[in-house]
Motif scaffolding. Structure first.
Motif, PDB file in Angstrom:
ATOM      1  N   ILE A   1       0.778  -1.185   0.138  1.00  0.00           N
ATOM      2  CA  ILE A   1       0.003   0.059  -0.014  1.00  0.00           C
ATOM      3  C   ILE A   1       0.851   1.259  -0.014  1.00  0.00           C
ATOM      4  CG2 ILE A   1      -1.678   1.174   1.209  1.00  0.00           C
ATOM      5  CD1 ILE A   1      -2.977  -1.316   2.133  1.00  0.00           C
ATOM      6  N   ILE A   2       1.929   1.285   0.694  1.00  0.00           N
ATOM      7  CA  ILE A   2       2.880   2.473   0.967  1.00  0.00           C
ATOM      8  C   ILE A   2       3.353   2.655  -0.528  1.00  0.00           C
ATOM      9  CG2 ILE A   2       4.853   3.261   1.956  1.00  0.00           C
ATOM     10  CD1 ILE A   2       2.708   3.457   3.713  1.00  0.00           C
TER      11      ILE A   2
ATOM     12  N   SER B   1      10.472   8.800  -2.047  1.00  0.00           N
ATOM     13  CA  SER B   1      10.825  10.030  -1.396  1.00  0.00           C
ATOM     14  C   SER B   1       9.595  11.172  -1.641  1.00  0.00           C
ATOM     15  CB  SER B   1      12.189  10.700  -2.064  1.00  0.00           C
ATOM     16  OG  SER B   1      11.819  10.853  -3.429  1.00  0.00           O
ATOM     17  N   ASN B   2       8.896  10.828  -2.334  1.00  0.00           N
ATOM     18  CA  ASN B   2       7.607  11.585  -2.352  1.00  0.00           C
ATOM     19  C   ASN B   2       6.532  11.616  -1.269  1.00  0.00           C
ATOM     20  OD1 ASN B   2       8.419  12.588  -5.011  1.00  0.00           O
ATOM     21  ND2 ASN B   2       7.183  11.312  -6.279  1.00  0.00           N
ATOM     22  N   LEU B   3       6.949  10.614  -0.672  1.00  0.00           N
ATOM     23  CA  LEU B   3       5.966  10.469   0.877  1.00  0.00           C
ATOM     24  C   LEU B   3       6.578  11.403   1.696  1.00  0.00           C
ATOM     25  CD1 LEU B   3       5.906   6.690   1.034  1.00  0.00           C
ATOM     26  CD2 LEU B   3       4.134   8.274   0.288  1.00  0.00           C
ATOM     27  N   ASP B   4       7.472  12.456   1.788  1.00  0.00           N
ATOM     28  CA  ASP B   4       8.291  13.026   2.707  1.00  0.00           C
ATOM     29  C   ASP B   4       7.048  14.292   3.055  1.00  0.00           C
ATOM     30  OD1 ASP B   4       9.883  13.947   4.537  1.00  0.00           O
ATOM     31  OD2 ASP B   4      11.185  15.069   2.942  1.00  0.00           O
ATOM     32  N   GLY B   5       6.872  14.313   4.323  1.00  0.00           N
ATOM     33  CA  GLY B   5       5.876  15.389   4.641  1.00  0.00           C
ATOM     34  C   GLY B   5       4.187  15.171   4.360  1.00  0.00           C
ATOM     35  N   LYS B   6       4.154  13.863   4.126  1.00  0.00           N
ATOM     36  CA  LYS B   6       2.596  13.484   3.929  1.00  0.00           C
ATOM     37  C   LYS B   6       2.284  12.970   5.210  1.00  0.00           C
ATOM     38  CE  LYS B   6       2.044  13.934  -0.757  1.00  0.00           C
ATOM     39  NZ  LYS B   6       2.461  15.347  -0.817  1.00  0.00           N
ATOM     40  N   LYS B   7       0.687  12.903   5.233  1.00  0.00           N
ATOM     41  CA  LYS B   7       0.220  12.588   6.285  1.00  0.00           C
ATOM     42  C   LYS B   7      -0.733  11.252   6.043  1.00  0.00           C
ATOM     43  CE  LYS B   7      -1.659  15.146  10.147  1.00  0.00           C
ATOM     44  NZ  LYS B   7      -2.365  16.287  10.520  1.00  0.00           N
ATOM     45  N   ILE B   8      -0.309   9.985   6.456  1.00  0.00           N
ATOM     46  CA  ILE B   8      -1.104   8.917   6.224  1.00  0.00           C
ATOM     47  C   ILE B   8      -1.871   8.360   7.593  1.00  0.00           C
ATOM     48  CG2 ILE B   8      -0.959   6.542   5.347  1.00  0.00           C
ATOM     49  CD1 ILE B   8       1.176   7.313   3.745  1.00  0.00           C
ATOM     50  N   GLY B   9      -3.070   8.232   7.349  1.00  0.00           N
ATOM     51  CA  GLY B   9      -3.953   7.896   8.371  1.00  0.00           C
ATOM     52  C   GLY B   9      -3.947   6.095   8.398  1.00  0.00           C
TER      53      GLY B   9
ATOM     54  N   PRO C   1       0.484  -4.701  11.520  1.00  0.00           N
ATOM     55  CA  PRO C   1       1.214  -3.928  10.571  1.00  0.00           C
ATOM     56  C   PRO C   1       1.805  -2.507  11.221  1.00  0.00           C
ATOM     57  CG  PRO C   1      -1.050  -4.309   9.629  1.00  0.00           C
ATOM     58  CD  PRO C   1      -0.928  -4.736  11.062  1.00  0.00           C
ATOM     59  N   ILE C   2       1.547  -2.195  12.432  1.00  0.00           N
ATOM     60  CA  ILE C   2       1.928  -1.086  12.922  1.00  0.00           C
ATOM     61  C   ILE C   2       3.645  -0.791  12.962  1.00  0.00           C
ATOM     62  CG2 ILE C   2       2.040   0.601  15.021  1.00  0.00           C
ATOM     63  CD1 ILE C   2      -1.218  -0.270  15.330  1.00  0.00           C
ATOM     64  N   PRO C   3       4.039  -1.857  13.327  1.00  0.00           N
ATOM     65  CA  PRO C   3       5.485  -1.592  13.620  1.00  0.00           C
ATOM     66  C   PRO C   3       6.107  -1.414  12.199  1.00  0.00           C
ATOM     67  CG  PRO C   3       5.118  -3.707  14.579  1.00  0.00           C
ATOM     68  CD  PRO C   3       3.855  -3.096  13.980  1.00  0.00           C
ATOM     69  N   LEU C   4       5.659  -1.941  11.157  1.00  0.00           N
ATOM     70  CA  LEU C   4       6.239  -1.800   9.773  1.00  0.00           C
ATOM     71  C   LEU C   4       6.077  -0.317   9.339  1.00  0.00           C
ATOM     72  CD1 LEU C   4       7.323  -3.646   7.330  1.00  0.00           C
ATOM     73  CD2 LEU C   4       5.224  -2.840   6.324  1.00  0.00           C
ATOM     74  N   LEU C   5       4.490  -0.024   9.672  1.00  0.00           N
ATOM     75  CA  LEU C   5       4.154   1.439   9.079  1.00  0.00           C
ATOM     76  C   LEU C   5       5.054   2.679   9.733  1.00  0.00           C
ATOM     77  CD1 LEU C   5       0.522   0.886   8.874  1.00  0.00           C
ATOM     78  CD2 LEU C   5       1.923   1.138   6.988  1.00  0.00           C
ATOM     79  N   GLU C   6       5.294   2.384  11.094  1.00  0.00           N
ATOM     80  CA  GLU C   6       5.961   3.293  11.841  1.00  0.00           C
ATOM     81  C   GLU C   6       7.491   3.150  11.465  1.00  0.00           C
ATOM     82  OE1 GLU C   6       5.539   1.962  15.805  1.00  0.00           O
ATOM     83  OE2 GLU C   6       3.688   3.402  16.232  1.00  0.00           O
TER      84      GLU C   6
ATOM     85  N   GLY D   1       9.623   9.659   5.949  1.00  0.00           N
ATOM     86  CA  GLY D   1       9.229  11.075   6.374  1.00  0.00           C
ATOM     87  C   GLY D   1       7.938  11.406   6.489  1.00  0.00           C
ATOM     88  N   PHE D   2       6.989  10.344   6.374  1.00  0.00           N
ATOM     89  CA  PHE D   2       5.767  10.968   6.395  1.00  0.00           C
ATOM     90  C   PHE D   2       5.298  10.626   7.541  1.00  0.00           C
ATOM     91  CE2 PHE D   2       5.360   6.327   5.282  1.00  0.00           C
ATOM     92  CZ  PHE D   2       4.482   5.723   5.962  1.00  0.00           C
ATOM     93  N   THR D   3       3.975  11.319   8.198  1.00  0.00           N
ATOM     94  CA  THR D   3       3.667  11.220   9.720  1.00  0.00           C
ATOM     95  C   THR D   3       2.379   9.870   9.575  1.00  0.00           C
ATOM     96  OG1 THR D   3       2.600  13.043   9.119  1.00  0.00           O
ATOM     97  CG2 THR D   3       3.976  13.151  10.956  1.00  0.00           C
ATOM     98  N   LEU D   4       2.275   9.165  10.606  1.00  0.00           N
ATOM     99  CA  LEU D   4       1.372   8.097  10.727  1.00  0.00           C
ATOM    100  C   LEU D   4       0.551   8.621  11.929  1.00  0.00           C
ATOM    101  CD1 LEU D   4       0.562   5.208   9.737  1.00  0.00           C
ATOM    102  CD2 LEU D   4       1.844   4.467  11.551  1.00  0.00           C
ATOM    103  N   THR D   5      -0.809   8.681  11.461  1.00  0.00           N
ATOM    104  CA  THR D   5      -1.710   8.728  12.529  1.00  0.00           C
ATOM    105  C   THR D   5      -2.698   7.369  12.534  1.00  0.00           C
ATOM    106  OG1 THR D   5      -3.134  10.062  10.961  1.00  0.00           O
ATOM    107  CG2 THR D   5      -1.923  11.408  12.625  1.00  0.00           C
ATOM    108  N   GLN D   6      -2.848   7.183  13.918  1.00  0.00           N
ATOM    109  CA  GLN D   6      -3.543   5.841  14.101  1.00  0.00           C
ATOM    110  C   GLN D   6      -5.203   6.034  14.610  1.00  0.00           C
ATOM    111  OE1 GLN D   6      -1.117   3.257  16.453  1.00  0.00           O
ATOM    112  NE2 GLN D   6       0.432   3.451  15.469  1.00  0.00           N
ATOM    113  N   TYR D   7      -6.212   5.433  14.177  1.00  0.00           N
ATOM    114  CA  TYR D   7      -7.550   5.197  14.573  1.00  0.00           C
ATOM    115  C   TYR D   7      -8.076   3.926  14.969  1.00  0.00           C
ATOM    116  CZ  TYR D   7      -6.616   9.729  11.992  1.00  0.00           C
ATOM    117  OH  TYR D   7      -6.047  10.773  11.479  1.00  0.00           O
ATOM    118  N   PRO D   8      -7.759   3.584  15.932  1.00  0.00           N
ATOM    119  CA  PRO D   8      -8.016   2.167  16.231  1.00  0.00           C
ATOM    120  C   PRO D   8      -9.572   1.929  16.473  1.00  0.00           C
ATOM    121  CG  PRO D   8      -7.136   3.389  18.436  1.00  0.00           C
ATOM    122  CD  PRO D   8      -7.034   4.187  17.190  1.00  0.00           C
ATOM    123  N   VAL D   9     -10.359   1.016  15.937  1.00  0.00           N
ATOM    124  CA  VAL D   9     -11.738   0.982  16.155  1.00  0.00           C
ATOM    125  C   VAL D   9     -11.917  -0.653  17.235  1.00  0.00           C
ATOM    126  CG1 VAL D   9     -13.779   0.196  14.939  1.00  0.00           C
ATOM    127  CG2 VAL D   9     -12.114   1.739  14.037  1.00  0.00           C
ATOM    128  N   PRO D  10     -12.346  -0.391  18.237  1.00  0.00           N
ATOM    129  CA  PRO D  10     -12.572  -1.572  19.053  1.00  0.00           C
ATOM    130  C   PRO D  10     -13.769  -2.481  18.638  1.00  0.00           C
ATOM    131  CG  PRO D  10     -12.681   0.337  20.201  1.00  0.00           C
ATOM    132  CD  PRO D  10     -12.815   0.978  18.938  1.00  0.00           C
TER     133      PRO D  10
END
Lengths: 445, 318, 358
Positions: free
Chosen positions: A159-160, A172-180, A192-197, A204-213
């Motif tokens: 996916i990345i 390198s184009n991912l630099d500065g992007k925000k991926i949820g 997958p979280i360790p890999l994504l982190e 250089g992208f930021t990863l934000t997480q949204y867990p759904v119980p």
């Protein structure tokens, strides 16, 4: 209530209990290939479980009807209902184990984790097709577990890679992007979280997480409100069951650009995208199997299984749906492994140990796919003793409001990054589960 | 210091700096609250008249919605299926009264509670036997419910209102008003209140308990049907939907088991409270806290008022 | 005729206070223990041991735990699943820190941790009662389940997010992990359950159990005659959670082999509550019966079509299973709201005068 009736009821219950206990379990019959299918047509995940169960059963039934089994030996399939419940999963395993099963398909990460150590001791292979424990891809440490065609880490890296492709091609184009990242808050979604982190750090992208119980699957408005606030450039989803359609609806509700919303292969059912109506148009997921009825193999299933009424599908239109076809692919892998094992051993009726060797020497080529009526249905796949997953090619599909459309070519996950992580994770698993048996199984060729 | 800032200052700064978003959060909380209140209403109706905490309310929601979708799939026009479903809920109410409540009259609460759990299992099995476990899409349009959404530019940002959410709020308000009227103004409603106060006294003045129970279970069934339509329109209609019943428990506890206004107020407090909590404070602990936050909110209220906000005062005598 | 007490005289208070004052009961329990310890391991198939007896015994222990709280002390709890989870995670952590120690020690020690957590979530019970308290325990259920997922330290930072049982020994015998034999696991479970049942029966007969029952029957009255409600209720929560914790640890270590947090979900709590109520509130023998009924009956129903050769799909069997279980629960509650234990008492009553009833 009178006590006579009470006593009668008590006796009736006792009688039922005793007759049941006295009944012997069904015996395995000689000259058959026994495959138990751990399925779930009930419970909160039935929506995803039913098409898979149908696909798995129908392909094997088709082989029985069309070819008289594999190599002239009939396949006996037996469904055991797990309800996605780990307790029942173990019970299914214990109850079918005595009948010489060739292989298990748990279809639940929780059940897979329970079966991995047990099956390794009992010498029965476990096929967890693109789910379960990613680390099990290391065949040297997990000789009895197979997770082709890809692991979750392969999926995340694919996916990345795809997102980078959309952004112009280079990572390198991912630099500065925000991926949820929105995920089912369980082992499955957290894997997958360790890999994504790691990727976030590397590219250089930021990863934000949204867990759904799990108990909030159908009530995701908070997660999507957070998405609206954070406005990520891309959303990645690891969902299953009722979580998927709700997420697609909520994404449409906050007007998230659907073509930037990409799910893993388990989020790609027709029932996941359809309830959102027009709002779901543009939603993408990864996939590794073909969709639709335009494959000779699916036509054969229609002719030999569905039309004579030997299938459990509710309507013919549901044959060829994504998860149905995934079930077909799952059974195809097993059938091919049986075929391989038959060739290797010269025996017609193989046992679980032969099956393991068959899985390890699985080599599905373009020619073989064509022969099986599955040209373009899946990428060629080859397993080895060391590599039980293969990190095979995947593609991206997009929902057009009616059906899934293939919108990318087959491409490979980032093997060079994922493989070392897999090996490391496998070593960690083994280290924390000492004493772990050394691989004693020969690498049969 | 950093933590203190993140806990006590930062969330409020966020609320002020993005007022449009805060408004959206409030609206979403309000809608969730209304939907929770709808489920809670079913619980309260039955508890009021029979003292039973009806665990089967969640599966009744699913069962009603599945019947509706199932009938429509057979070619029955959606509105007619809706009417037929009301009939099905009536049959269910009569069945429950005959087979479960009547034989269990005068048993302790926990036994009746268990019986409704038995009923839940029964309905799950029956529902899956009839309709299969596959998820279905709610026939929102055929029921003449609005779909789509409108966006407003407001406070330097925008606010998205889903038409179905507005409809849900309106319908919920109408239902609450109608039930309130029914309870306070009609003869049956007064009989209901009498039964709720004292079973034996009600019996002695000639009120038929059995009839009252059928009526409340029927009313709860209609509430379940409406709830099913609304929740089904938000996600899909599947057996996973019964989990939403767990959301109603903190709501009725907070509002008080016997109070209809309590269900509404409780729903709104929980709905808005958990959304604000999840969005502004949730990220501090990794998010996904909604599941238990509702219970903690309810628990906090309970420690002050052990019978809920609007519950009848518990008087203990020896 | 067979079950007659006449002629059995007690000559001391101790004899009068015995757990089994009647000779036939003593013979009965001896026979049952003999069957459990000798006959079953000799004749039973591995499936019967691993999928029927072991889970049945583990559920029995959890049912006894919840019964102490709900049946004896009158505090309704829906957090059993989570308390079992605390036990399982505690045992996992203990054994991964001290792998060499006898695993049975850690199984029993893990109960202490769940007892502590149980006391914390039992605190509201002083102020909140009945169904309101049940919802407070639901808070425990959901919060703990969330914590099991969110505190990676609990599962040793596994990528899979689950706890996996490795090979551990007690007295030189491999008891857990994939290589552990079924019979060995069965004996370990059986020994713990029998021991803890014996402890519970004595605990509940003494002042502890009596104070529990006083609180259950009327807490204000109990307070007036000198039972301290807070202490007693918290003690009930502690003892109950201890039992549940040990059961949870056994569930993962001796039965499942690995567990995700979802294994300790609210469904587990309800499963145990079913067992308590169908077995009979406030009865130890009822705990055994309830656990047997709820665990074994569905397994049997699943076997019936196969045994009769009926071509019914596995899923349909499961649906019918739900219908039958639901209907049976209601049926049993209607026939005998006090559960199977009461039915057993009635049968015993009949046996006493059999074959000449009056």
């Amino acid at each position: 209530m009178t006590s006579t009736r009470t006593a009668l009821a008590g006796m009736a219950i006792a009688a039922v209990a005793f007759t049941g206990l006295a009944t012997p379990a069904a015996q395995a019959q000689d000259g058959e290939l026994f495959i138990p299918l751990l399925t779930y047509r009930t419970g909160p995940f039935a929506g995803s479980g039913i098409p898979i169960a149908n696909g798995m059963a129908d392909y094997l039934t088709m082989l029985n009807e069309r070819d008289g089994g594999i190599g002239g030996v009939k396949i006996r399939i037996e469904e055991c209902e797990t309800g996605y419940n780990t307790q029942k999963g173990v019970e299914c395993y214990e109850s079918t184990k005595a009948n010489d099963p060739l292989i298990y398909n748990p279809y639940s990460t929780g059940i897979t984790l329970q079966l991995i150590p047990k099956a390794s001791v009992d010498n029965i292979p476990v096929l967890s097709m693109a789910y379960g424990l990613s680390a099990a891809a290391d065949g040297n440490l997990f000789p009895w577990v197979f997770n082709p065609p890809d692991t979750y880490w392969d999926g995340a890296s694919a996916i990345i890679k795809y997102i980078a492709e959309q952004e112009g091609g280079d990572l390198s184009n991912l630099d500065g992007k925000k991926i949820g990242y929105i995920f089912l808050d369980a082992g499955y979604g957290r894997e997958p979280i360790p890999l994504l982190e790691q990727f976030a750090k590397d590219y250089g992208f930021t990863l934000t997480q949204y867990p759904v119980p799990a108990d909030q699957m159908q009530n995701q408005s908070s997660q999507w409100l957070n998405v609206r606030r954070d406005r990520p450039d891309y959303m990645i989803m690891w969902g299953w069951g009722a979580m998927n359609p709700t997420a697609v609806k909520e994404a449409a509700k906050i007007r998230y650009p659907m073509d930037k919303f990409i799910g893993v292969w388990w989020s790609g059912g027709e029932d996941d995208a359809r309830p959102a109506g027009d709002g779901g148009k543009g939603f993408k997921t990864l996939n590794f199997n073909g969709v639709g009825q335009d494959f000779p193999v699916i036509q054969d299933i229609l002719t030999h299984v569905v039309e004579p009424g030997k299938s459990q599908v509710s309507e013919t239109a549901r044959v060829g749906e994504n998860l149905y076809n995934r079930g077909v692919m799952n059974s195809f892998l097993m059938a091919e492994a049986i075929r391989t094992a038959q060739e290797m051993t010269g025996k017609k009726v193989i046992d679980a140990a032969d099956m393991r060797a068959g899985m390890e020497n699985l080599n599905i080529t373009e020619e073989r796919l064509k022969e099986a009526g599955m040209e373009g249905f899946m990428a060629p796949l080859k397993l080895t003793c060391a590599d039980h997953s293969g990190e095979n090619d995947v593609y991206v599909q997009q929902w057009n409001g009616e059906t899934w459309e293939k919108v990318s070519d087959w491409f490979s996950p980032m093997k060079d990054v994922v493989r070392p992580m897999l090996v490391k994770a496998a070593e960690e698993y083994v280290a924390s589960n000492q004493p772990w048996p050394e691989r004693s199984e020969p690498c049969a060729q | 210091m950093e933590t203190l800032y993140l806990v006590f200052i930062d969330p409020f700064v966020q609320m002020v700096t993005a007022p449009d978003f805060f408004l959206q959060v409030l609206w979403e909380g309000f809608v969730s609250g209304v939907l929770y209140a709808l489920i809670a209403l079913g619980f309260v109706l039955i508890f009021k008249a029979s003292g039973v905490l009806n665990f089967a309310q969640g599966i009744m929601v699913v069962f009603a919605a599945l019947s509706l979708v199932g009938l429509t799939a057979l070619g029955v026009p959606a509105l007619i299926s809706f009417v037929i479903c009301i009939g099905i809920m009536f049959v269910l109410a009569v069945g429950v009264e005959r087979m479960v409540l009547r034989p269990l009259v005068n048993q302790p609460d926990i036994i009746l509670f268990m019986a409704t759990i038995g009923l839940t299992y029964f309905l799950i099995g029956l529902g899956e036997l009839i309709f299969g476990g596959e998820p279905k899409t709610m026939v929102t349009e055929q029921l003449l419910l609005p779909t789509g959404s409108t966006a407003f530019d407001i406070l330097g940002g925008f606010l998205i209102l889903q038409h179905i959410d507005i409809a849900a709020a309106v319908i919920a308000i109408i239902m609450v008003a109608a039930l309130g009227f029914f309870f306070s103004k009609t003869r049956i409603g007064r009989a209901l209140r009498a039964v709720a106060d004292d079973h034996q006294a009600a019996l002695s003045v000639g009120i038929s308990l059995n009839q009252i129970w059928v009526i409340v279970w029927f009313a709860a069934g209609i509430v379940a049907l409406v709830t099913g339509v609304m929740w089904g329109a938000r996600s899909d209609v599947s057996f996973a939907l019964q989990i939403v019943a767990f959301k109603a428990l903190p709501v009725i506890i907070l509002g008080g088991l016997t109070s209809i206004p309590g269900a509404i107020v409780g729903g709104l407090v929980i709905g808005i409270g958990e959304k604000i909590g999840e969005i502004y404070w949730g990220p501090l602990v990794g998010g996904g806290i909604e599941g238990w936050l509702a219970y903690i909110i309810a628990l906090a209220f309970l420690l002050v008022r052990p019978q809920g906000l609007f519950g009848e005062r518990i008087i203990e005598r020896i | 005729m067979l079950y007659r007490e006449a002629g059995q005289y007690k000559t001391s208070y101790a004899a009068d206070m015995a757990v089994f004052p009647i000779r036939q009961d003593r013979i009965g329990i001896a026979v049952m223990l003999a069957v459990a310890f000798v006959a079953i391991p000799l004749v039973a198939s591995p499936f019967f041991l691993a999928s029927i007896m072991i889970p049945f015994l583990i559920f029995t222990l959890a049912t006894i735990g919840l019964n102490i709280l709900t049946g004896y002390c009158g505090q309704l709890s829906l957090g059993t699943g989570a308390f079992m989870g605390v036990g399982a995670y505690a045992c996992y952590k203990l054994t991964s820190i001290f792998p060499e120690t006898n695993i049975l020690v850690w199984i029993l020690a893990s109960g202490i941790f769940s007892a502590a957590i149980g006391v914390v979530f039992g605190l509201p019970s002083l102020r909140i009662k009945g169904f309101y308290l049940a919802v407070a325990t639901l808070a425990a259920q959901f919060f703990l389940e969330w914590a099991f997922i969110r505190i990676p330290w609990l599962y040793n930072y596994n990528a899979s997010g689950a706890i996996e049982v490795s090979t551990r020994t007690a007295f030189g015998v491999v008891l857990t992990g994939p290589t552990a034999g079924t019979v060995e696991r069965y004996f370990a479970v059986l020994a713990i359950v029998v021991l803890m049942t014996w402890v519970a029966s004595n605990l509940l007969r003494g002042w502890v159990g009596r104070s529990f029952m006083m609180i259950r029957d009327m807490d204000i009255a109990a307070e007036l005659i000198g039972v301290r409600p807070l202490r007693t209720k918290l003690l009930a929560f502690a003892v109950s959670s201890f039992y549940c914790g040990v059961a949870g640890a056994m569930m993962v270590f001796f039965w499942l082999g690995a567990a995700e947090p979802s294994a300790f979900s609210i469904n587990l709590s309800f499963q145990i509550l079913f067992m308590v109520i169908l077995g009979g509130l406030g009865s130890l023998i009822g705990s055994y019966m309830g656990a047997a009924f709820i665990w074994i009956l569905p397994v049997l129903i699943r076997m019936v079509p196969e045994a009769l050769g009926l071509p019914i799909e596995a899923a349909t069997v499961e649906h019918i299973n739900f219908v039958i279980i639901g209907a049976l629960i209601i049926f049993i509650l209607i026939v005998e709201p006090h559960g199977l234990a009461r039915m057993w008492q009635i049968i015993k009553q009949k046996l006493r005068v059999w074959p000449f009833p009056y």
